[in-house]
Motif scaffolding. Structure first.
Motif, short mmCIF file in Angstrom:
data_model
loop_
_atom_site.label_atom_id
_atom_site.label_comp_id
_atom_site.label_asym_id
_atom_site.label_seq_id
_atom_site.Cartn_x
_atom_site.Cartn_y
_atom_site.Cartn_z
N GLN A 104 14.04 -5.75 11.69
CA GLN A 104 14.92 -5.56 10.60
C GLN A 104 14.33 -4.15 9.93
OE1 GLN A 104 16.03 -10.06 9.25
NE2 GLN A 104 13.99 -9.68 9.55
N VAL A 105 14.32 -3.16 10.80
CA VAL A 105 13.96 -1.79 10.12
C VAL A 105 15.07 -0.91 10.60
CG1 VAL A 105 11.97 -0.45 10.18
CG2 VAL A 105 11.72 -2.73 10.60
N CYS A 106 15.48 0.05 9.60
CA CYS A 106 16.41 0.69 9.90
C CYS A 106 16.26 1.70 11.16
CB CYS A 106 16.91 1.61 8.91
SG CYS A 106 15.44 2.48 7.98
N ILE A 107 14.87 2.40 11.26
CA ILE A 107 14.55 3.21 12.29
C ILE A 107 13.82 2.29 13.52
CG2 ILE A 107 14.28 5.40 11.15
CD1 ILE A 107 11.60 4.64 10.07
N SER A 108 14.05 1.04 13.66
CA SER A 108 13.50 0.28 14.70
C SER A 108 13.85 0.95 16.04
CB SER A 108 13.78 -1.12 14.53
OG SER A 108 13.11 -1.94 15.23
N PHE B 131 17.19 -5.59 1.41
CA PHE B 131 16.09 -6.47 1.64
C PHE B 131 14.90 -6.55 2.37
CE2 PHE B 131 18.23 -7.81 5.73
CZ PHE B 131 17.09 -8.04 6.37
N ASN B 132 14.85 -5.35 3.34
CA ASN B 132 13.90 -5.28 4.35
C ASN B 132 12.75 -4.79 4.09
OD1 ASN B 132 15.28 -2.75 4.19
ND2 ASN B 132 14.81 -2.59 6.45
N PHE B 133 12.62 -3.79 2.91
CA PHE B 133 11.53 -3.11 2.29
C PHE B 133 11.57 -3.31 0.83
CE2 PHE B 133 11.31 -1.76 6.51
CZ PHE B 133 9.71 -1.56 6.76
N PRO B 134 11.64 -4.47 0.37
CA PRO B 134 12.25 -4.85 -1.22
C PRO B 134 11.25 -3.93 -2.30
CG PRO B 134 11.22 -6.62 -0.37
CD PRO B 134 11.02 -5.78 0.94
N LEU B 135 9.97 -3.76 -1.85
CA LEU B 135 9.11 -3.02 -2.82
C LEU B 135 9.28 -1.36 -2.58
CD1 LEU B 135 5.78 -4.79 -3.30
CD2 LEU B 135 7.51 -4.21 -4.99
N ASN B 136 8.92 -1.20 -1.24
CA ASN B 136 8.77 0.14 -1.14
C ASN B 136 10.11 0.92 -1.23
OD1 ASN B 136 7.33 2.60 -0.49
ND2 ASN B 136 7.96 2.36 1.68
N LEU B 137 11.12 0.44 -0.74
CA LEU B 137 12.65 1.24 -0.65
C LEU B 137 13.15 1.32 -2.18
CD1 LEU B 137 14.09 0.30 2.74
CD2 LEU B 137 12.67 2.53 2.04
N SER B 138 12.63 0.18 -2.98
CA SER B 138 13.34 0.28 -4.06
C SER B 138 12.57 1.27 -4.91
CB SER B 138 12.82 -1.01 -5.05
OG SER B 138 13.69 -2.13 -4.38
N TYR C 151 8.00 5.33 12.69
CA TYR C 151 7.02 5.62 11.91
C TYR C 151 7.66 6.59 10.81
CZ TYR C 151 2.73 7.62 10.37
OH TYR C 151 1.50 7.79 9.52
N ARG C 152 7.46 6.09 9.63
CA ARG C 152 7.64 6.95 8.35
C ARG C 152 6.41 7.18 7.54
NH1 ARG C 152 11.96 5.47 3.56
NH2 ARG C 152 11.69 7.47 2.58
N GLN C 153 6.38 8.53 6.93
CA GLN C 153 5.38 8.39 5.85
C GLN C 153 6.29 9.00 4.48
OE1 GLN C 153 1.46 10.18 7.92
NE2 GLN C 153 1.77 11.17 6.11
N PRO D 18 10.85 14.43 4.41
CA PRO D 18 12.14 14.44 4.14
C PRO D 18 12.79 13.36 4.92
CG PRO D 18 11.92 16.44 5.22
CD PRO D 18 10.60 15.92 5.00
N TYR D 19 13.46 12.49 4.45
CA TYR D 19 13.79 11.31 5.21
C TYR D 19 15.45 10.94 5.15
CZ TYR D 19 13.69 6.57 7.07
OH TYR D 19 14.14 5.09 7.64
N GLY D 20 16.15 10.92 6.11
CA GLY D 20 17.37 10.39 5.93
C GLY D 20 18.32 10.78 7.22
N GLU E 179 0.79 -1.36 -0.04
CA GLU E 179 0.07 0.00 -0.13
C GLU E 179 0.97 1.29 -0.09
OE1 GLU E 179 -3.02 0.06 -0.59
OE2 GLU E 179 -3.77 -1.91 0.02
N ARG E 180 1.95 1.18 0.92
CA ARG E 180 2.79 2.36 0.77
C ARG E 180 3.62 2.64 -0.54
NH1 ARG E 180 6.92 2.23 5.79
NH2 ARG E 180 7.73 3.83 4.64
N ALA E 181 3.99 1.57 -1.20
CA ALA E 181 4.55 1.53 -2.66
C ALA E 181 3.71 2.22 -3.55
CB ALA E 181 5.03 -0.11 -2.96
O1 LIG Z 1 14.21 0.20 6.97
C1 LIG Z 1 14.31 1.18 7.11
C2 LIG Z 1 13.09 1.90 6.18
O2 LIG Z 1 13.61 3.14 5.88
C3 LIG Z 1 11.76 1.67 6.95
S1 LIG Z 1 10.47 2.44 5.80
O3 LIG Z 1 10.35 1.70 5.06
O4 LIG Z 1 10.99 3.66 5.32
O5 LIG Z 1 9.55 2.63 6.91
#
Ligand SMILES: O=C[C@H](O)CS(=O)(=O)O
Ligand SMILES: NC(=O)c1ccc[n+]([C@@H]2O[C@H](COP(=O)([O-])OP(=O)(O)OC[C@H]3O[C@@H](n4cnc5c(N)ncnc54)[C@H](O)[C@@H]3O)[C@@H](O)[C@H]2O)c1
Length: 474
Positions: free
Chosen positions: A279-283, A150-157, A435-437, A441-443, A100-102
């Motif tokens: 396994q989330v970078c902002i866990s 690998f952790n958000f293979p659709l959304n982060l691509s 949480y991320r929307q 701006p994200y980084g 849904e986010r993708a």
């Molecule tokens: O794993 C880190 C990701 O940036 C998390 S998210 O897909 O942005 O929520």
């Protein structure tokens, strides 16, 4: 068998990699890996397609293709979610949320494609009857290399591919070798939506064999990388004059003050620490709780964590599934054991069986322990008391990382004061670091990276400013 897609054609190979389901080890797919020669061909083709096709494509066409891709994905949410379950081991409810986010990322990019604009710089006419006019245009860079984890293979691509296309670039996409099936399906979806051949070239391979030469290739204009700190560092060193965006790891802090809504903090931090097995970078990795409410918070937090359902990611009621592979689960278990041998307490969890690591809460931890100082990237969280606001800020900033943080308090002055002092790219108030929307701006700052994503901001990073000035007779 699936493989690379270059200039619209699938590339076969004898060099095969098996992708296994992290939960049951069943083979999900066989991947044909690309050779160095095929990588070179793909980069050449991306370069030529930029000049022959993409430079001429109007913004409204790029916007239409991105919107069409979103529409197609919307029709196949379940199909994409199931792939993520199988290749990444992500629980089905979270996999659906990722799809849904993708879709939203594609829609944001579709809109953004039509809003890329420049400015006019007024230059006052000189006394002798001559004036000047300055135009500032935003132009695409050329070929963007998208290297993804690998952790958000659709959304982060899509956080790389969609803004790159919106801005008028071509993309050389190197997905994580652990999760290449969703990357393949995504590339096919773009084809179906009408993206011309060569605008998105998919090259399958490992970091060593494909990632490294890709980063060094002369005809790549920008490297957009999401992944671990050691790989990010080596990319920064070998990319030469290319633009580089690095989205790296963290050990995110969350601060709970004594006036916070404890039940809300507990509820959201259970998800924040254990979603996708951490396994989330902002866990949420470090939770600092003011002494007055420490016992209350910890008791409730342990109780809610114990109630999590651990197991098969394909089941609707599973909260926590496997880690990506056994090696990673063993590595995380070693970190727990090391901490425990040095005086830390395992309040719950700490058991590993194959790829499953039970959700683990630790207390009595020390700043030098790996579970605090490094990125755990596993279902492990530490709960630490503090007395004063200054102390909490000091603890939170005691890290080489700085991606996102969470602050829980009802005192708005304190919330904003603390937010200003935290050394992170983003701070959430009364919300978890996790949480991320997709339009913010994200980084990171410090060693969490450089550059920003979030479609509009990624478009800025994927374009160049060009000045055109004119001398006029007035
Ligand atoms: O794993 C880190 C990701 O940036 C998390 S998210 O897909 O942005 O929520
Ligand atoms: N900040 C963010 O937005 C963000 C988001 C997700 C994940 N991450 C980070 O990613 C890491 C987990 O993902 P991972 O295990 O897939 O990361 P990783 O660094 O092992 O791999 C990421 C990608 O880099 C490639 N790669 C590996 N070595 C390379 C090299 N030498 N040159 C070029 N490419 C190379 C891999 O093949 C893969 O495609 C964690 O550290 C996590 O925090 C960060």
């Amino acid at each position: 068998m699936i493989g690379s897609i270059i200039n619209g054609h699938e590339i076969a190979s004898d060099n095969i990699l098996e992708v296994k389901n992290p939960y049951n080890q069943e083979v999900v797919a066989e991947i044909a890996l690309a050779s160095k020669k095929e990588l070179d061909y793909a980069v050449e083709n991306s370069f030529e397609t930029f000049h022959a096709t993409m430079k001429q494509m109007p913004a409204h066409d790029r916007s239409d293709i991105l919107r069409k891709t979103a529409d197609l994905m919307e029709e196949r949410v379940e199909e994409f979610a199931e792939i993520v379950v199988q290749e990444a081991g992500k629980p089905i409810t979270s996999s659906r949320a990722e799809v849904e986010r993708a879709i939203q990322v594609l829609r944001f990019a579709s809109e953004e494609a039509k809003h890329i604009s420049g400015e006019v710089i007024p230059m006052d006419a000189a006394m002798n009857g001559e004036g000047r006019l300055g135009l500032v245009k935003r132009i695409p860079l050329g070929v963007v290399a998208a290297i993804t984890p690998f952790n958000f293979p659709l959304n982060l691509s899509l956080h790389k591919i969609a803004p790159a296309i919106a801005a008028g670039n071509t993309v050389l996409f190197k997905p994580a070798e652990k999760t290449p099936v969703s990357a393949y399906k995504l590339t096919k979806l773009f084809q179906e939506a009408g993206l011309p051949d060569g605008v998105l070239n998919l090259v399958m391979g490992t970091g060593k064999e494909v990632g490294e030469p890709l980063v060094q290739h002369d005809k790549i204009h920008k490297v957009s990388f999401t992944g671990s700190l050691p790989v990010g560092r080596s990319i920064r060193e070998s990319a030469g004059f290319k633009k580089v965006t690095l989205e790296l790891g963290s050990n995110s802090p969350n601060l709970i003050f004594d006036d916070a809504d404890i039940d809300q903090a507990v509820e959201s931090l259970v998800k924040g620490a254990f979603a996708f097995s951490g396994q989330v970078c902002i866990s949420a990795q470090r939770i600092y709780v003011q002494s007055e409410v420490y016992d209350q918070f910890l008791e409730k937090y342990i109780e809610k964590t114990k109630a999590l359902k651990v197991g098969d990611p394909s089941k609707e009621d599973t909260d926590v599934g496997p880690m990506i592979n056994e090696k990673e689960a063993e590595r995380a278990k070693t970190w727990i054991d090391d901490a425990a041998e040095n005086g830390a307490t395992i309040e719950t969890g700490g058991e590993q069986d194959g790829t499953i690591l039970t959700p683990t809460i630790m207390t009595n931890v020390d700043r030098n322990m790996k579970v605090i100082a490094e990125e755990v990237f596993a279902p492990i969280v530490s709960v630490i008391p503090f007395d004063e606001e200054e102390e909490a800020v000091k603890f939170a900033n005691d890290s080489i990382y700085g991606l996102q943080a969470g602050v829980f308090t009802k005192d708005l002055d304190r919330a904003l004061r603390v937010a200003d002092k935290l050394e992170t790219g983003g701070v959430w108030i009364n919300e978890i670091s996790t949480y991320r929307q997709d339009n913010i701006p994200y980084g990171g700052v410090k060693q969490s990276g450089m550059g920003r994503e979030g479609v509009k901001y990624a478009v800025e990073d994927m374009t160049e400013l060009k000045f055109i000035g004119m001398k006029l007779k007035t």
